[in-house]
Design a protein around this motif. Structure first.
Motif, PDB file in Angstrom:
ATOM      1  N   LEU A 197      47.389  33.728  41.538  1.00  0.00           N
ATOM      2  CA  LEU A 197      47.421  34.383  42.841  1.00  0.00           C
ATOM      3  C   LEU A 197      47.759  35.864  42.678  1.00  0.00           C
ATOM      4  O   LEU A 197      47.122  36.731  43.292  1.00  0.00           O
ATOM      5  CB  LEU A 197      48.445  33.707  43.742  1.00  0.00           C
ATOM      6  N   SER A 198      48.739  36.157  41.842  1.00  0.00           N
ATOM      7  CA  SER A 198      49.122  37.542  41.585  1.00  0.00           C
ATOM      8  C   SER A 198      47.950  38.344  41.039  1.00  0.00           C
ATOM      9  O   SER A 198      47.686  39.473  41.483  1.00  0.00           O
ATOM     10  CB  SER A 198      50.288  37.587  40.595  1.00  0.00           C
ATOM     11  N   GLU A 199      47.241  37.768  40.078  1.00  0.00           N
ATOM     12  CA  GLU A 199      46.116  38.469  39.453  1.00  0.00           C
ATOM     13  C   GLU A 199      45.024  38.759  40.476  1.00  0.00           C
ATOM     14  O   GLU A 199      44.438  39.849  40.493  1.00  0.00           O
ATOM     15  CB  GLU A 199      45.573  37.635  38.299  1.00  0.00           C
ATOM     16  N   HIS A 200      44.747  37.781  41.356  1.00  0.00           N
ATOM     17  CA  HIS A 200      43.692  37.992  42.350  1.00  0.00           C
ATOM     18  C   HIS A 200      44.116  39.026  43.397  1.00  0.00           C
ATOM     19  O   HIS A 200      43.311  39.876  43.800  1.00  0.00           O
ATOM     20  CB  HIS A 200      43.326  36.689  43.040  1.00  0.00           C
ATOM     21  N   CYS A 201      45.364  38.941  43.825  1.00  0.00           N
ATOM     22  CA  CYS A 201      45.844  39.908  44.815  1.00  0.00           C
ATOM     23  C   CYS A 201      45.781  41.327  44.260  1.00  0.00           C
ATOM     24  O   CYS A 201      45.355  42.262  44.952  1.00  0.00           O
ATOM     25  CB  CYS A 201      47.274  39.564  45.231  1.00  0.00           C
ATOM     26  N   LYS A 202      46.173  41.481  43.001  1.00  0.00           N
ATOM     27  CA  LYS A 202      46.156  42.803  42.381  1.00  0.00           C
ATOM     28  C   LYS A 202      44.726  43.325  42.259  1.00  0.00           C
ATOM     29  O   LYS A 202      44.445  44.503  42.548  1.00  0.00           O
ATOM     30  CB  LYS A 202      46.816  42.747  41.010  1.00  0.00           C
ATOM     31  N   ALA A 203      43.804  42.454  41.849  1.00  0.00           N
ATOM     32  CA  ALA A 203      42.417  42.877  41.659  1.00  0.00           C
ATOM     33  C   ALA A 203      41.721  43.189  42.982  1.00  0.00           C
ATOM     34  O   ALA A 203      40.905  44.108  43.067  1.00  0.00           O
ATOM     35  CB  ALA A 203      41.651  41.796  40.902  1.00  0.00           C
ATOM     36  N   SER A 204      42.048  42.423  44.010  1.00  0.00           N
ATOM     37  CA  SER A 204      41.370  42.577  45.305  1.00  0.00           C
ATOM     38  C   SER A 204      42.085  43.550  46.239  1.00  0.00           C
ATOM     39  O   SER A 204      41.491  44.027  47.204  1.00  0.00           O
ATOM     40  CB  SER A 204      41.255  41.214  45.995  1.00  0.00           C
ATOM     41  N   GLY A 205      43.361  43.806  45.959  1.00  0.00           N
ATOM     42  CA  GLY A 205      44.140  44.648  46.856  1.00  0.00           C
ATOM     43  C   GLY A 205      44.549  43.948  48.134  1.00  0.00           C
ATOM     44  O   GLY A 205      45.013  44.573  49.086  1.00  0.00           O
ATOM     45  N   ARG A 206      44.396  42.626  48.162  1.00  0.00           N
ATOM     46  CA  ARG A 206      44.745  41.831  49.341  1.00  0.00           C
ATOM     47  C   ARG A 206      45.915  40.912  49.007  1.00  0.00           C
ATOM     48  O   ARG A 206      45.834  40.115  48.077  1.00  0.00           O
ATOM     49  CB  ARG A 206      43.557  40.981  49.795  1.00  0.00           C
ATOM     50  N   TYR A 207      46.981  41.017  49.767  1.00  0.00           N
ATOM     51  CA  TYR A 207      48.171  40.212  49.510  1.00  0.00           C
ATOM     52  C   TYR A 207      48.463  39.219  50.634  1.00  0.00           C
ATOM     53  O   TYR A 207      49.515  38.601  50.655  1.00  0.00           O
ATOM     54  CB  TYR A 207      49.372  41.137  49.270  1.00  0.00           C
TER      55      TYR A 207
END
Length: 350
Positions: A315-325
């Motif tokens: 989840l952290s990796e996806h949020c960081k890559a997408s800029g969506r938290y």
């Protein structure tokens, strides 16, 4: 959930006084028609709140937040390691045809979990959420309809949990700040076994840097990186474990007030107890397991479920890559009467 558009609940300081309990006890707030409420802050998940959460699911990405049941590598007294037994249908006497069954025996607190509202009581009184006395006999109810305990099986009649989840990636934020301050190597690593007590101010700073604003009915999820360490601990990690210091939300009244006043439906994280361990006593001196601060406030006095040991790395990796938290969060615990804890079966959907 509730068909009403809003659930109007007072802020902490304006909650009606519950005799013999501290200001901020929320017992009775969600009661209806003279019947004791058993869902607590999940009542905040109204149809409009859930519908708004759907708008977060627009990219076609789904991420599991569930640590494997057998991921814990450290034995814990009183909590058995899971056993998984596979057998052919012939061995089990079901059929002579070719096929398989399996059985799982596990403690619900040893991996990703929800704590129900009976898991930890208000210790001076021994009472659980809404002033309920928990007994083995009551927990052994034959079905959820006759179960008067505020346990997780009641979530199913309410449709499970569907909400907007917000990740506060504290580990990522702390390491970014450390590097910005000129630190490198191990000095720039936020270690979840150093016992950092995450303050309200820090959570708000992370949210601001991530560009997210909290909404009523959100599920707050905090990442410290603990499950990533526990799944493959190094010798130096075992050494840190001996100190009994585990990072998490600071267990003080300011934190409890803030969590209630934000009107979260639930809180969760990858920490062992969501709150920092070991807890502090009221005078600020080091406490022990019986001095947990946020557990009695959240579970017993607010009726706010706590998720622990969630797997937040992907989840952290996806949020960081997408800029969506923020994302749509779904969770359906096991469905058996009197359920004290359960794997969350949680998904973050973008």
């Amino acid at each position: 959930m509730d068909a009403a558009d809003t659930v109007d609940v007072p802020d902490f300081d304006n909650l009606p006084k519950v005799p013999d309990f501290p200001q901020g006890c929320a017992w009775g707030i969600f009661d209806k028609d003279g019947k004791k409420d058993l869902l607590g802050t999940l009542n905040l998940l109204t149809q409009s709140v859930v519908k708004a959460a759907f708008s977060e699911a627009r990219d076609g990405v789904s991420i599991s937040l569930n640590w494997p049941l057998n991921a814990m590598t450290i034995p814990l007294p009183g909590r058995i390691a899971p056993t998984h037994k596979q057998m052919t249908l012939a061995e089990s006497g079901i059929s002579e045809g070719t096929g398989w069954d399996d059985e799982i025996h596990f403690n619900t607190q040893l991996s990703s979990q929800w704590d129900s509202l009976v898991h930890w009581q208000h210790q001076p009184s021994g009472l659980a959420y809404n002033g309920i006395t928990v007994t083995k006999e009551a927990l052994a109810a034959a079905n959820t309809a006759t179960n008067s305990m505020p346990t997780l099986d009641h979530w199913h009649a309410a449709g499970g949990l569907v909400a907007r989840g917000v990740l506060i990636d504290f580990k990522e934020w702390a390491e970014k700040r450390a590097k910005g301050a000129g630190k490198s190597g191990e000095d720039a690593v936020f270690h979840p076994l150093d016992g950092h007590r995450i303050t309200v101010e820090e959570v708000e700073a992370v949210a601001k840097d991530q560009g997210v604003e909290f909404r009523h009915g959100d599920v707050l999820i905090i990442r410290t990186g603990l499950t990533e360490v526990l799944q493959a601990p190094r010798p130096e990690d075992f050494a840190k474990l001996q100190n009994g210091k585990i990072s998490g939300m600071h267990g003080v009244l300011e934190s409890a007030k803030w969590l209630w006043n934000k009107h979260f439906a639930a809180v969760a994280g990858d920490a062992w107890a969501f709150e920092a361990l070991m807890p502090l006593k009221e005078d600020g001196s080091p406490g022990g397991p019986n001095d947990l601060f946020l557990h009695p406030w959240l579970l017993s006095m607010f009726g706010m479920p706590i998720g622990e040991l969630w797997d937040l790395k992907a989840l952290s990796e996806h949020c960081k890559a997408s800029g969506r938290y923020s994302f749509m969060l779904t969770s359906a615990p096991l469905n058996i009467p009197g359920l004290v804890g359960s794997p969350p079966n949680a998904l973050a959907i973008f």
